[in-house]
Motif scaffolding. Structure first.
Motif, PDB file in Angstrom:
ATOM      1  N   ALA A 117      37.083  39.003  43.174  1.00 25.55           N
ATOM      2  CA  ALA A 117      36.008  38.018  43.296  1.00 25.55           C
ATOM      3  C   ALA A 117      35.375  38.193  44.664  1.00 25.55           C
ATOM      4  O   ALA A 117      36.042  37.994  45.684  1.00 25.55           O
ATOM      5  N   THR A 118      34.107  38.563  44.707  1.00 30.51           N
ATOM      6  CA  THR A 118      33.440  38.848  45.976  1.00 30.51           C
ATOM      7  C   THR A 118      32.401  37.800  46.360  1.00 30.51           C
ATOM      8  O   THR A 118      31.777  37.940  47.419  1.00 30.51           O
ATOM      9  N   LYS A 119      32.205  36.773  45.558  1.00 31.89           N
ATOM     10  CA  LYS A 119      31.267  35.721  45.942  1.00 31.89           C
ATOM     11  C   LYS A 119      31.900  34.827  47.020  1.00 31.89           C
ATOM     12  O   LYS A 119      33.124  34.754  47.149  1.00 31.89           O
ATOM     13  N   LYS A 120      31.064  34.119  47.771  1.00 28.29           N
ATOM     14  CA  LYS A 120      31.541  33.378  48.953  1.00 28.29           C
ATOM     15  C   LYS A 120      32.544  32.289  48.594  1.00 28.29           C
ATOM     16  O   LYS A 120      33.593  32.162  49.235  1.00 28.29           O
ATOM     17  N   GLN A 121      32.238  31.503  47.577  1.00 23.44           N
ATOM     18  CA  GLN A 121      33.102  30.372  47.249  1.00 23.44           C
ATOM     19  C   GLN A 121      34.423  30.798  46.625  1.00 23.44           C
ATOM     20  O   GLN A 121      35.345  29.983  46.501  1.00 23.44           O
ATOM     21  N   ALA A 122      34.534  32.073  46.224  1.00 21.26           N
ATOM     22  CA  ALA A 122      35.756  32.543  45.565  1.00 21.26           C
ATOM     23  C   ALA A 122      36.588  33.501  46.424  1.00 21.26           C
ATOM     24  O   ALA A 122      37.754  33.739  46.102  1.00 21.26           O
ATOM     25  N   SER A 123      36.029  34.012  47.519  1.00 22.61           N
ATOM     26  CA  SER A 123      36.737  35.039  48.285  1.00 22.61           C
ATOM     27  C   SER A 123      38.001  34.506  48.953  1.00 22.61           C
ATOM     28  O   SER A 123      39.060  35.151  48.907  1.00 22.61           O
ATOM     29  N   ASP A 124      37.931  33.318  49.546  1.00 25.31           N
ATOM     30  CA  ASP A 124      39.123  32.764  50.224  1.00 25.31           C
ATOM     31  C   ASP A 124      40.201  32.313  49.240  1.00 25.31           C
ATOM     32  O   ASP A 124      41.385  32.643  49.434  1.00 25.31           O
ATOM     33  N   PRO A 125      39.872  31.567  48.173  1.00 29.63           N
ATOM     34  CA  PRO A 125      40.926  31.179  47.215  1.00 29.63           C
ATOM     35  C   PRO A 125      41.607  32.369  46.552  1.00 29.63           C
ATOM     36  O   PRO A 125      42.825  32.350  46.325  1.00 29.63           O
ATOM     37  N   ILE A 126      40.836  33.424  46.263  1.00 26.73           N
ATOM     38  CA  ILE A 126      41.416  34.624  45.645  1.00 26.73           C
ATOM     39  C   ILE A 126      42.436  35.273  46.580  1.00 26.73           C
ATOM     40  O   ILE A 126      43.543  35.640  46.179  1.00 26.73           O
ATOM     41  N   ALA A 127      42.055  35.414  47.858  1.00 29.53           N
ATOM     42  CA  ALA A 127      42.954  36.057  48.819  1.00 29.53           C
ATOM     43  C   ALA A 127      44.217  35.221  49.023  1.00 29.53           C
ATOM     44  O   ALA A 127      45.337  35.763  49.057  1.00 29.53           O
ATOM     45  N   GLU A 128      44.072  33.914  49.128  1.00 30.42           N
ATOM     46  CA  GLU A 128      45.231  33.042  49.357  1.00 30.42           C
ATOM     47  C   GLU A 128      46.190  33.074  48.171  1.00 30.42           C
ATOM     48  O   GLU A 128      47.417  33.179  48.341  1.00 30.42           O
ATOM     49  N   SER A 129      45.655  32.981  46.970  1.00 29.69           N
ATOM     50  CA  SER A 129      46.520  32.960  45.790  1.00 29.69           C
ATOM     51  C   SER A 129      47.201  34.308  45.568  1.00 29.69           C
ATOM     52  O   SER A 129      48.376  34.366  45.171  1.00 29.69           O
ATOM     53  N   ALA A 130      46.493  35.418  45.839  1.00 26.86           N
ATOM     54  CA  ALA A 130      47.101  36.740  45.682  1.00 26.86           C
ATOM     55  C   ALA A 130      48.224  36.951  46.696  1.00 26.86           C
ATOM     56  O   ALA A 130      49.293  37.480  46.357  1.00 26.86           O
ATOM     57  N   LYS A 131      47.995  36.543  47.947  1.00 27.17           N
ATOM     58  CA  LYS A 131      49.053  36.653  48.959  1.00 27.17           C
ATOM     59  C   LYS A 131      50.231  35.749  48.637  1.00 27.17           C
ATOM     60  O   LYS A 131      51.392  36.109  48.879  1.00 27.17           O
ATOM     61  N   ARG A 132      49.947  34.593  48.078  1.00 28.22           N
ATOM     62  CA  ARG A 132      51.006  33.632  47.758  1.00 28.22           C
ATOM     63  C   ARG A 132      51.974  34.177  46.726  1.00 28.22           C
ATOM     64  O   ARG A 132      53.183  33.957  46.811  1.00 28.22           O
ATOM     65  N   CYS A 133      51.452  34.927  45.739  1.00 29.85           N
ATOM     66  CA  CYS A 133      52.309  35.458  44.674  1.00 29.85           C
ATOM     67  C   CYS A 133      52.626  36.944  44.854  1.00 29.85           C
ATOM     68  O   CYS A 133      53.180  37.563  43.950  1.00 29.85           O
ATOM     69  N   GLY A 134      52.270  37.505  46.027  1.00 33.43           N
ATOM     70  CA  GLY A 134      52.621  38.892  46.307  1.00 33.43           C
ATOM     71  C   GLY A 134      51.850  39.920  45.505  1.00 33.43           C
ATOM     72  O   GLY A 134      52.367  40.997  45.219  1.00 33.43           O
ATOM     73  N   GLN A 135      50.602  39.591  45.157  1.00 33.47           N
ATOM     74  CA  GLN A 135      49.779  40.522  44.384  1.00 33.47           C
ATOM     75  C   GLN A 135      48.634  41.056  45.243  1.00 33.47           C
ATOM     76  O   GLN A 135      48.652  40.890  46.456  1.00 33.47           O
ATOM     77  N   TYR A 136      47.611  41.643  44.617  1.00 33.55           N
ATOM     78  CA  TYR A 136      46.585  42.407  45.323  1.00 33.55           C
ATOM     79  C   TYR A 136      45.210  41.836  44.994  1.00 33.55           C
ATOM     80  O   TYR A 136      45.015  41.230  43.936  1.00 33.55           O
ATOM     81  N   PHE A 137      44.252  42.042  45.905  1.00 35.83           N
ATOM     82  CA  PHE A 137      42.942  41.394  45.737  1.00 35.83           C
ATOM     83  C   PHE A 137      41.844  42.231  46.374  1.00 35.83           C
ATOM     84  O   PHE A 137      42.090  43.049  47.273  1.00 35.83           O
ATOM     85  N   VAL A 138      40.620  42.003  45.889  1.00 36.31           N
ATOM     86  CA  VAL A 138      39.381  42.538  46.475  1.00 36.31           C
ATOM     87  C   VAL A 138      38.425  41.359  46.564  1.00 36.31           C
ATOM     88  O   VAL A 138      37.986  40.832  45.540  1.00 36.31           O
ATOM     89  N   ASN A 139      38.108  40.941  47.805  1.00 36.38           N
ATOM     90  CA  ASN A 139      37.288  39.740  47.986  1.00 36.38           C
ATOM     91  C   ASN A 139      36.080  39.957  48.894  1.00 36.38           C
ATOM     92  O   ASN A 139      35.347  39.009  49.175  1.00 36.38           O
TER      93      ASN A 139
END
Length: 345
Positions: free
Chosen positions: A75-97
């Motif tokens: 998710a690369t839009k502004k309102q989604a970039s931070d929640p995506i990164a936080e949730s991916a780090k929380r569960c030990g997965q990977y992201f592109v924001n």
């Protein structure tokens, strides 16, 4: 819904604004079956269907995480970039924001090379023994920031993901096209103005509201954590001492141990393949060195026969040379003496 999956209600979906779609003039006709009604020219999504499809998606996510699968959040839009990164780090997965680079999946070799350069720069900056000038440090820090923005979320992925979770399919069309080309399953939040054709697991809902995006990310990350916990229990690890705050650290340790096991298995398989190849080569060489039937009769090896052939060729050349010399001598002897012409007196 099973007890292990994260719980949510339709009221929570309404409070997060999941039911709000786009204006009816922007509606994609393929999304009409997920729309309940229209009010003030705004499409209203049927939350009963959203709930059922979201439950199915959470089950799939949990199964993938239980089998040590990789899940990529995009998710690369502004309102989604931070929640995506936080949730991916929380569960030990990977992201592109930040930005989806072209060929991030289809051209994984070049992307992995740039990830190696990022790791080298991080090692150089972390090493206190190496002395850099201010200018050199600034150059390295700028390069690290650029690479970290684009590749920081996938630098530890180590291969293709088993699932791609996308928010806003219109904006992330390039990521969806690459995942489809590689036959990677796609799970996406699909709004009323989106095309659901290329999506394997559809979750109809609002993809613009910050509250709804946070709700999706929290549910997906909780499902991943529950799946990994089941895997940890099956492997004999005690989870009673693990808290939700320290879950990411324990997940990373567990992943490292699992990756080491997989690396050992790969090394063993490679060694077995090498042994098989050496055995095949030795067998082929032995077959080549075995004497043929004619050699068996005479008791001579192939090398001896080759040397004999060379000697016979040399003898033939010598004999042919002698014959030519004899012919030349005969021609000289048979020539008639030329008569001298005398002038008339």
């Amino acid at each position: 819904m099973s007890k292990d999956l994260p719980n949510f209600t339709i009221r929570q979906l309404i409070e997060a604004g999941v039911h709000f779609g786009h204006k009816s003039m922007r509606r994609n006709p393929k999304m009409s079956k997920y729309i309940f009604t229209t009010r003030n020219n705004v499409s209203i999504i049927d939350l009963n269907k959203t709930k059922d499809l979201l439950n199915q998606s959470l089950k799939i996510v949990k199964e993938i995480a239980k089998n040590n699968g990789r899940i990529l959040f995009v998710a690369t839009k502004k309102q989604a970039s931070d929640p995506i990164a936080e949730s991916a780090k929380r569960c030990g997965q990977y992201f592109v924001n930040f930005r989806w680079l072209g060929g991030m999946l289809t051209n994984w070799k070049t992307v992995s090379q740039s990830i190696k350069t990022l790791q080298k720069i991080e090692d150089q900056l972390a090493d206190t023994e190496v002395g850099f000038n201010k200018k050199e440090k600034l150059v390295l820090q700028r390069e690290r920031l650029k690479l970290e923005q684009n590749l920081g979320g996938i630098k530890n992925m180590g291969g293709y993901p088993d699932l791609v979770f996308v928010i806003d399919t219109n904006k992330e069309s390039l990521a969806i096209a690459e995942a489809k080309k590689l036959n990677i399953p796609i799970m996406a939040i699909v709004d009323t103005n989106c095309n659901p054709d290329n999506i394997n697991y559809i979750i109809p809902g609002n993809d613009d509201s910050a509250k709804s995006i946070k709700l999706y990310c929290r549910l997906i990350s909780d499902a991943i954590i529950s799946g990994i916990k089941e895997n940890m229990i099956a492997s004999g690890i005690d989870i009673s001492k693990v808290d939700n705050d320290s879950i990411s650290a324990s997940l990373n340790e567990f992943k490292k141990s699992e990756s080491k096991k997989n690396d050992k298995k790969e090394i063993e398989n490679n060694d077995l393949e090498k042994k098989k190849l050496t055995v095949k080569k030795s067998d082929s060489q032995a077959n080549d060195e075995e004497p043929k039937e004619s050699d068996k009769d005479t008791g001579k090896t192939s090398t001896e026969k080759k040397s004999e052939k060379k000697l016979s060729n040399k003898d033939d050349k010598k004999s042919s040379g002698k014959k030519e010399n004899k012919k030349e001598e005969v021609k000289v002897l048979t020539k008639k003496p030329t008569k001298k012409t005398t002038k008339n007196s």
